[in-house]
Scaffold this active site. Structure first.
Site, PDB file in Angstrom:
ATOM      1  N   HIS B 193     -22.720 -39.603 -12.991  1.00  0.00           N
ATOM      2  CA  HIS B 193     -23.787 -38.911 -12.043  1.00  0.00           C
ATOM      3  C   HIS B 193     -23.897 -39.503 -10.894  1.00  0.00           C
ATOM      4  CE1 HIS B 193     -25.586 -37.168 -16.052  1.00  0.00           C
ATOM      5  NE2 HIS B 193     -25.357 -36.321 -15.300  1.00  0.00           N
ATOM      6  N   ARG B 223     -31.432 -28.246 -20.769  1.00  0.00           N
ATOM      7  CA  ARG B 223     -31.897 -28.204 -19.468  1.00  0.00           C
ATOM      8  C   ARG B 223     -30.971 -27.294 -18.576  1.00  0.00           C
ATOM      9  NH1 ARG B 223     -29.376 -31.317 -15.442  1.00  0.00           N
ATOM     10  NH2 ARG B 223     -31.062 -30.988 -14.055  1.00  0.00           N
ATOM     11  N   TYR B 316     -24.598 -31.275  -0.983  1.00  0.00           N
ATOM     12  CA  TYR B 316     -24.061 -31.749  -2.452  1.00  0.00           C
ATOM     13  C   TYR B 316     -23.262 -30.439  -3.054  1.00  0.00           C
ATOM     14  CZ  TYR B 316     -23.632 -32.965  -7.453  1.00  0.00           C
ATOM     15  OH  TYR B 316     -23.191 -33.161  -8.484  1.00  0.00           O
ATOM     16  N   LYS B 317     -24.116 -29.298  -3.138  1.00  0.00           N
ATOM     17  CA  LYS B 317     -23.798 -28.237  -3.802  1.00  0.00           C
ATOM     18  C   LYS B 317     -22.484 -27.314  -3.037  1.00  0.00           C
ATOM     19  CE  LYS B 317     -28.354 -27.820  -6.314  1.00  0.00           C
ATOM     20  NZ  LYS B 317     -27.742 -27.812  -7.496  1.00  0.00           N
TER      21      LYS B 317
END
Lengths: 321, 346, 199
Positions: B193, B223, B316-317
């Site tokens: 991560h 999630r 980041y995306k």
């Protein structure tokens, strides 16, 4: 989500006297069907209804993980304990219905190991019964060294020797047989993992000897459920739920919290998994910490307690529960 | 009544579309008009009919085509499916879980017959009928993890639990949001991560790890996460980034509705019984902006989320280049009216 | 994608003598100085049970005499990591639990010795490491999988497929390499300046 809440209805199908101290209990699902698959080293928490009191004690599963038509546990009678093992020995009979938890494994094999070296003392043999069955089924490389008082109390030594022959090494106190641990540890190939389960003194000795011999911490696994110790009764304020409780002499703080109708999470009830960790809001007195979860610093700080095994002596204690 | 499996593509001519029924069951990920990380883990229990949570492992109209796309990716790059040597047992656990759940949830499409360790598996949509010995890898055409995940939508990571951490020691990853299994395999929970901004500082992963380590069998959790993808491309891998990266420059006000997709991941966590490992399926759902705005609430809300997203997260995306164009396009569907709480389309 | 420091980036320590029956010390170039520093704190019998594998590289003969003066049980000096590899593998194969591993020098050496140790069943957390000398990186191209050695610049051209790579701090122990990702995939005409930053 709450850990520890997944229960299974079972019926006791057999109770076997293994020797003067140990009885074996067999459980099957009350409503039929196989029990959940598990991994060697797993335990279940057994619920005991003892004269209005509920005891929840963890026991290692000792049957083969390859066959889950039934589960078996072995219980050593502890005449000085809080009564859980006495209840199992005296009250539990074939045909009786009981409730157990789903299996949880806090003592699992490291499957990367090139070799598994197991050391058992007394009733600490039980998780190894399941682990050796699991490993043998897949051609795993293991060796078990088992220390006991005498032949009569060498619980399952006969079964293990019949199954695994020279991979089992027995050390009987009354024969003056002694495990030469230093030598054993010095001849193991790189990539060996060490597992120990037994009395606290034995675990301490094995860990210290292994550390001295240069075995890194990561390679030494141990299972030590500290059974909750009896002690003087004490009073506790549960601040969140605004309840005052009294913890009895033969009751753990966790059991007293549960008796007040709260459901804190738990897995091991033996001071190792960390699930029931509880914050201390205020106190006037002294903590009797018995867990293996909190750091020494945590113990000194007076800010945290593991209610499953630790107690308190003093004027007042208020917890964030 | 079975599922009507579509024939469609996730590359080249991109013929992927959602049927109106599939749009209605889309797992829209925003319960309010804004977004920030949270642990947001909840019990993964079977949910309402006609939602993606009806069964533990959702099979939908894209199943056959997604499995075809996975086969194409694996033929091109076999490193997308790997398992360290100690993870074979966890592979069998995974196979058992997926087969039993699929057969239970969709008996018209899948069936499993067990006689001791002699198993018979039938997968009708993919035309598979295999008999094998459970536990004996030589009786299957692939190792157990690859065998069953070539027949299961979504990516799968398998996490070994030891030394107070979770280690990503096996997986199959062909529909990922820009991470490389081949590079990350063997890493622990914090290491893989590592590239995620902000969340470490917020303690998100520490809390999540503590929860996951205590996860018990029979009590799965889930999630969700989200990102955006240009064109309905499943394989947005870093391996092929140099091939699809230019897609991000092709967004114009005219093609937003068809080209820009919201991509939602449903991440699930299952304790595996024999290996004590954790199975971490990551299921991806795509929806076109044209399809999304058929729900006025989703249109309003997604406009507000995207407009107000913190810049670190947008970077980041990978949204930076086309975010303004999409926000502008979505603004036509946002009259400023309040939105109702919850995920549903109203 | 940002190249800021991240949690998968290895953290190296300072070598210190561990309890153990045998000690295997592997170093390249300036890494020798870390072994010499460790020797200052080591128990008297430490090097009598020690095997040193040393690859001098750019340091030349500078440290050889000092290392030999520690009187290790075995001393090996090799021209390259590749040359030392068969010996290293054989040493691990024959080793017992209680053998402690210490690695010092360039990040590339530390990573590659850890790879071999992992194959032999040694957990990375059981290993003492200390970074000395060059900060040059091994970089794996995520696209073609080729590894480019001794990378000192940001970005860097992949020595295998030629793509221009952003060198991230994301590190894989299994590859003993940092991740390189095409820096201009979204616009191949955008060629950022190259800076020398890993030295």
């Amino acid at each position: 989500m709450r850990a520890g809440s997944n229960r299974i209805d079972v019926t006791v199908t057999d109770v076997v006297v293994v020797n003067e101290l140990v009885k074996r209990f067999h459980f099957e699902r009350t409503h039929g069907g196989i029990l959940p698959t598990f991994s060697g080293g797993a335990h279940v928490v057994v619920e005991m209804r003892d004269e209005g009191k509920t005891r929840l004690n963890p026991y290692s599963l000792m049957s083969s993980p390859l066959d889950t038509r039934d589960y078996t546990i072995s219980v050593r009678r502890d005449d000085a304990g809080r009564g859980g093992s006495l209840f199992m020995h005296r009250e539990v009979k074939p045909g009786q219905r009981m409730v157990i938890s789903n299996p949880v494994n806090l003592f699992s094999l490291d499957l990367r190991a090139k070799k598994h070296l197991m050391i058992a003392g007394g009733i600490g043999i039980t998780p190894f019964m399941a682990q050796t069955a699991q490993l043998a089924g897949r051609g795993g490389n293991f060796e078990l060294h088992y220390a006991c008082r005498n032949d009569a109390l060498a619980t399952y030594a006969d079964v293990l020797t019949a199954r695994y022959d020279r991979r089992i090494h027995l050390y009987r106190d009354d024969h003056g047989e002694k495990l030469d641990l230093e030598k054993l540890l010095s001849t193991q190939p790189l990539g060996t993992y060490l597992y120990v389960c037994g009395p606290a003194g034995m675990i301490k000795w094995v860990r210290a000897t292994a550390a001295e011999a240069g075995w890194p911490d990561e390679t030494v696994h141990f299972e030590h459920f500290a059974a909750p110790q009896p002690g003087k009764p004490f009073d506790v304020r549960l601040a969140v739920s605004e309840v005052d409780i009294r913890v009895g002499e033969h009751e753990s703080l966790l059991e007293a919290i549960e008796a007040a109708g709260l459901n804190p999470p738990y897995l091991c009830r033996g001071g190792v998994c960390g699930q029931c960790e509880t914050n201390v809001i205020s106190y006037d007195g002294k903590f009797l910490h018995n867990d293996h979860w909190l750091s020494e610093e945590d113990h000194r700080s007076g800010c945290k307690i593991m209610p499953c095994v630790s107690r308190f002596e003093g004027k007042s204690l208020t917890l964030e529960r | 009544m079975g599922i009507n499996f579509k024939q469609e593509t996730f590359r080249d001519d991109f013929s992927f579309r959602n049927s109106p029924e599939q749009v209605r069951r889309f797992p829209f990920p925003f319960h309010e008009d804004g977004y920030m990380y949270s642990v947001n883990i909840e019990p993964h229990v079977p949910g309402a009919k006609n939602t993606v949570f009806e069964h533990l492992f959702d099979v939908d109209e894209h199943y056959v085509s997604e499995m075809h796309d996975r086969a194409l990716v694996l033929a091109e790059d076999p490193l997308r499916c790997q398992s360290l040597p100690h993870m074979t047992l966890a592979g069998w656990d995974t196979l058992e879980l997926l087969m039993t759940e699929k057969a239970k949830s969709y008996p018209e499409h899948f069936s499993l017959t067990r006689d001791g360790d002699k198993w018979h598996w039938v997968n009708r949509p993919l035309g598979i009928d295999d008999r094998f010995t459970f536990g004996d890898t030589s009786t299957l055409p692939y190792d157990p993890l690859e065998y069953i995940t070539r027949q299961s939508q979504g990516d799968f990571a398998v996490l070994d639990q030891r030394d107070g951490n979770l280690w990503m020691d096996a997986g199959i990853v062909t529909t990922q949001a820009d991470w490389s299994l081949d590079f990350d395999i063997g890493m622990n929970f914090f290491e893989w991560h590592a590239p995620v901004p902000l969340a470490h500082e917020m303690g998100v992963f520490k809390r999540a790890l503590k929860f996951l380590m205590a996860l018990q069998q029979g009590q799965p959790a889930r999630r969700h996460n989200w990102t955006m993808t240009i064109n309905p491309r499943l394989d947005t891998s870093p391996e092929n980034y140099h091939k699809w990266g230019t897609d991000r420059t092709t967004v114009t006000p005219e093609n937003v509705g068809d080209k820009v997709h919201l991509r939602v991941e449903i991440q699930m966590f299952f304790r595996l019984p024999r290996s004590n490992a954790l199975l971490f399926p990551i299921r991806c759902y795509l929806i076109k902006m044209d399809e999304l705005v058929t729900s006025p609430k989703w249109a309003r809300r997604f406009h507000r989320v995207l407009r107000d997203l913190p810049p670190e997260l947008a970077e980041y995306k990978g949204l930076v280049r086309y975010r303004p164009t999409v926000v502008e396009w979505l603004s036509k569907y946002d009259d400023g009216a309040p939105t109702s709480p919850g995920f549903g389309p109203d | 994608m940002s190249a800021a420091s991240m949690l998968s980036r290895p953290v190296y320590g300072t070598l210190s003598p561990q309890a153990g029956k045998h000690h295997l010390l592997v170093a390249d170039a300036e890494g020798a100085a870390a072994i010499l520093d460790l020797a200052k704190n080591a128990p008297a019998d430490f090097f009598a049970k020690a095997h040193i594998i040393y690859i001098p590289g750019a340091s030349g003969p500078e440290y050889i005499d000092a290392l030999k003066a520690l009187n290790p049980e075995r001393f090996y000096e090799g021209p390259s990591f590749a040359a030392a590899l068969p010996r290293l593998r054989q040493t691990f194969d024959a080793a017992h639990m209680g053998t402690r591993l210490y690695i010092a020098g360039s990040e590339g050496l530390i990573g590659q010795v850890m790879q071999v140790a992992a194959e032999a069943g040694v957990d990375h957390a059981s290993i003492q490491t200390e970074q000395r000398g060059s900060l040059a990186r091994r970089v794996q191209c995520v696209h073609c999988k080729g590894i480019t050695e001794n990378v000192t610049t940001q970005p860097v051209k992949c020595s295998h497929c030629g793509l221009l790579l952003l060198v991230r701090d994301h590190y894989s122990r299994r590859y003993a390499a940092f991740q390189g990702v095409c820096i201009n995939a979204e616009d191949p005409t955008d060629i950022p300046p190259t800076e020398e930053i890993f030295r």
